[in-house]
Design a protein around this motif. Sequence first.
Motif, PDB file in Angstrom:
ATOM      1  N   TRP A 181      57.999  15.115 -21.226  1.00 41.04           N
ATOM      2  CA  TRP A 181      58.042  14.479 -19.998  1.00 41.04           C
ATOM      3  C   TRP A 181      57.782  15.280 -18.710  1.00 41.04           C
ATOM      4  CZ3 TRP A 181      59.282  10.246 -22.145  1.00 41.04           C
ATOM      5  CH2 TRP A 181      59.988   9.985 -23.383  1.00 41.04           C
ATOM      6  N   TYR A 230      61.491  23.607 -24.928  1.00 39.49           N
ATOM      7  CA  TYR A 230      60.969  22.215 -24.452  1.00 39.49           C
ATOM      8  C   TYR A 230      60.176  22.196 -23.396  1.00 39.49           C
ATOM      9  CZ  TYR A 230      64.584  21.200 -28.153  1.00 39.49           C
ATOM     10  OH  TYR A 230      65.391  21.110 -29.267  1.00 39.49           O
ATOM     11  N   TYR A 267      69.930  11.367 -16.295  1.00 39.02           N
ATOM     12  CA  TYR A 267      69.226  11.680 -17.642  1.00 39.02           C
ATOM     13  C   TYR A 267      70.210  12.238 -18.898  1.00 39.02           C
ATOM     14  CZ  TYR A 267      65.854  12.554 -13.761  1.00 39.02           C
ATOM     15  OH  TYR A 267      65.070  12.202 -12.976  1.00 39.02           O
ATOM     16  N   GLU A 318      75.851  22.465 -29.503  1.00 36.08           N
ATOM     17  CA  GLU A 318      75.346  21.355 -28.878  1.00 36.08           C
ATOM     18  C   GLU A 318      76.207  20.136 -28.717  1.00 36.08           C
ATOM     19  OE1 GLU A 318      71.892  20.142 -31.092  1.00 36.08           O
ATOM     20  OE2 GLU A 318      70.594  21.949 -30.223  1.00 36.08           O
ATOM     21  N   ARG A 376      63.731  26.258 -30.137  1.00 36.58           N
ATOM     22  CA  ARG A 376      64.493  25.327 -29.373  1.00 36.58           C
ATOM     23  C   ARG A 376      63.768  25.458 -27.888  1.00 36.58           C
ATOM     24  NH1 ARG A 376      69.943  25.149 -31.399  1.00 36.58           N
ATOM     25  NH2 ARG A 376      70.704  24.768 -29.116  1.00 36.58           N
ATOM     26  N   ALA A 426      70.130  11.688 -27.394  1.00 41.16           N
ATOM     27  CA  ALA A 426      69.711  12.898 -26.421  1.00 41.16           C
ATOM     28  C   ALA A 426      68.758  13.761 -27.045  1.00 41.16           C
ATOM     29  CB  ALA A 426      71.023  13.411 -26.100  1.00 41.16           C
ATOM     30  N   SER A 427      69.099  14.050 -28.303  1.00 43.52           N
ATOM     31  CA  SER A 427      68.231  15.154 -29.069  1.00 43.52           C
ATOM     32  C   SER A 427      66.954  14.740 -29.164  1.00 43.52           C
ATOM     33  CB  SER A 427      68.930  15.754 -30.295  1.00 43.52           C
ATOM     34  OG  SER A 427      70.086  16.178 -30.166  1.00 43.52           O
ATOM     35  N   ARG A 478      64.998  14.825 -25.752  1.00 43.58           N
ATOM     36  CA  ARG A 478      64.780  16.182 -25.655  1.00 43.58           C
ATOM     37  C   ARG A 478      63.307  16.677 -26.224  1.00 43.58           C
ATOM     38  NH1 ARG A 478      68.733  21.385 -26.256  1.00 43.58           N
ATOM     39  NH2 ARG A 478      68.524  20.503 -28.545  1.00 43.58           N
ATOM     40  N   GLU A 498      60.692  11.673 -17.506  1.00 45.05           N
ATOM     41  CA  GLU A 498      61.918  11.687 -18.546  1.00 45.05           C
ATOM     42  C   GLU A 498      62.842  10.405 -18.233  1.00 45.05           C
ATOM     43  OE1 GLU A 498      65.670  14.668 -19.420  1.00 45.05           O
ATOM     44  OE2 GLU A 498      64.256  15.223 -17.828  1.00 45.05           O
ATOM     45  N   GLN A 503      60.853  20.920 -20.342  1.00 43.73           N
ATOM     46  CA  GLN A 503      61.754  21.292 -19.479  1.00 43.73           C
ATOM     47  C   GLN A 503      62.109  22.725 -19.234  1.00 43.73           C
ATOM     48  OE1 GLN A 503      62.035  19.123 -22.004  1.00 43.73           O
ATOM     49  NE2 GLN A 503      63.304  17.443 -21.174  1.00 43.73           N
ATOM     50  N   ASP A 504      62.006  23.554 -20.218  1.00 43.22           N
ATOM     51  CA  ASP A 504      62.175  24.932 -20.421  1.00 43.22           C
ATOM     52  C   ASP A 504      60.956  25.692 -19.298  1.00 43.22           C
ATOM     53  OD1 ASP A 504      64.615  24.936 -21.695  1.00 43.22           O
ATOM     54  OD2 ASP A 504      63.508  24.877 -23.662  1.00 43.22           O
ATOM     55  N   GLY A 526      71.060  14.334 -21.532  1.00 44.60           N
ATOM     56  CA  GLY A 526      70.644  15.725 -22.151  1.00 44.60           C
ATOM     57  C   GLY A 526      71.751  16.107 -23.200  1.00 44.60           C
TER      58      GLY A 526
END
Length: 558
Positions: A469, A259, A530, A540, A257, A460-461, A464, A475, A261-262, A532
């Motif tokens: 992005w 991405y 955005y 989720e 999990r 959204a999933s 992601r 994004e 962004q993390d 998300g």
Amino acid sequence: MTARSAPTAIVEAVLDRLYAARGVGDRAAETRGLAALAVPDTLSGLEQATGALAEAIARGERILVIGDYDADGATGTALAVRGLRRLGARDVHYLIPDRAREGYGLSAAIVARAATLEPQWILTVDNGINSLEGARAACDRGLRLIITDHHLPGPTLPEAVAIVNPNQPADRFPSKALAGVGVVLYVLIALRRRLAADHVSLADLLDLVALGTIADCVPLDANNRVLVREGLRRMNAGRACAGIEALLLVSGRRPGRIYAQDLGFQIGPRLNAAGRLADMSVGVRCLLTDDRAEALALARELDALNRERREREAQMQAEASAHLAVAVEADTLSAGICLMEPHWHPGVVGILAGRLKDAYKRPAIVFAPADDGSLRGSGRSVPTLNLRDTLAAIGERHAGLIRQFGGHAAAAGLTVAEDDYPRFAAAFADEVERRIGRGPFVDARGDGVLQVEELTLALASAIRAGGPWGNGFPEPLFEGVFGVVEAAVVKEAHLRLRLAMDGRDEPLKAVAFRCKQAPPIGSSIAVRYYLGVDDFGGRETLCLYVAEWSAESFPIQK
């Protein structure tokens, strides 16, 4: 079309539209792996660099890697050390400049410290292309120098055995957006070929490349997207190095999990915190160790530094906002923002500049005192202004005003004399206004309005998991008009909302970070957001992450 396949078709149609808007007509091409990477052959300087490194390895000579004190420099340094050792180098060490004492890059001061380690070779990572004085100092000491960098060069290149940088003059490499860690990867790929060491794997080091690329906010062109995707794939398969695995753990992230962004918002800041407040050698050690217990201890140290960084940043941002509120009230805010306080921390000024750029929609440079009595500044720019070129123009118009500078279009660093700060601030405001005008930057980009049937957790999933992005491959940002069902500012920092949408039974959950103003309940607002996935508590749910809201004061794209 069956009822079961209809949602999938809707998601696929929206994704096709989003990718096409970013210049990708064939989404299947985004699934290609390392075979889609640009080949190294046209990257100038590789022949000389790999020849020199092969010679150093054959002779058992000491190679000293000099990196930078940010996440790109740290990951690039770790990649260089790990890669060279795999390719047979027996005597490889690294050195990271002290931000306050030695400043950025290959300075004469860091060369003097490097000389005490008695290397035969210096290999720079993420720096060196503008280090004329440092290169001369290395040459004077009999040290052979290889420069790997990605920053834009000045009119004169430093003296070195080899320079590998896709942005140097006449270079024909198709991806000019490589981060420093990406340049190192290409050097290692070419070196492996020169040494006929096909048995040596470099692919499992792509976690370092992905982290450095995302953390440095370089444009995610097709080549960089391949590097990041492949690095994320290894992290999600549980094959990250011990240091990245530990940083994921202290950030509350887990394989499967993870991405882009993390990497940008969780892992990168923790790694960067060492270079901002302490010594980036802590971060490099975390990335180099294979001992999981040691990696976890170092990751926890980085996590603590990041908490301290956030506290300092919040204090500095409050002070900066108080300064600028006066100019906003008087309608005298400059085209280019410059701020300095004697007690501000030099390691946090870049983050503050980014916050101010986002809040005021103007280029911003923030300064703090250095140990040598000068001021060191870090700047962030809006898309319409090339910051490095702007600083170069100021240097030409005002000879001697800027002692040194470097960077690229979106971010740059510089040094000025303390007494020259007022003159620089005025020159910066004038040059920015000359180039882009005085008004705030208006972000006209967007991906339009999502219909009720499109605004789903499934989409959204998919978003992601897509991309990755980032800069140059943004994004997806959507717009819409919603009714305010609930609105509350929590922890005096974030706005939490529940928004009604025509045709939708249940209100949508939304959050606007760093927003302390709430719209009236029952009002109608325009929102740019955005799409998300909120996985707090392990469940989720769909969430709109609000970039901007207003009482319908900006146009909604159809």
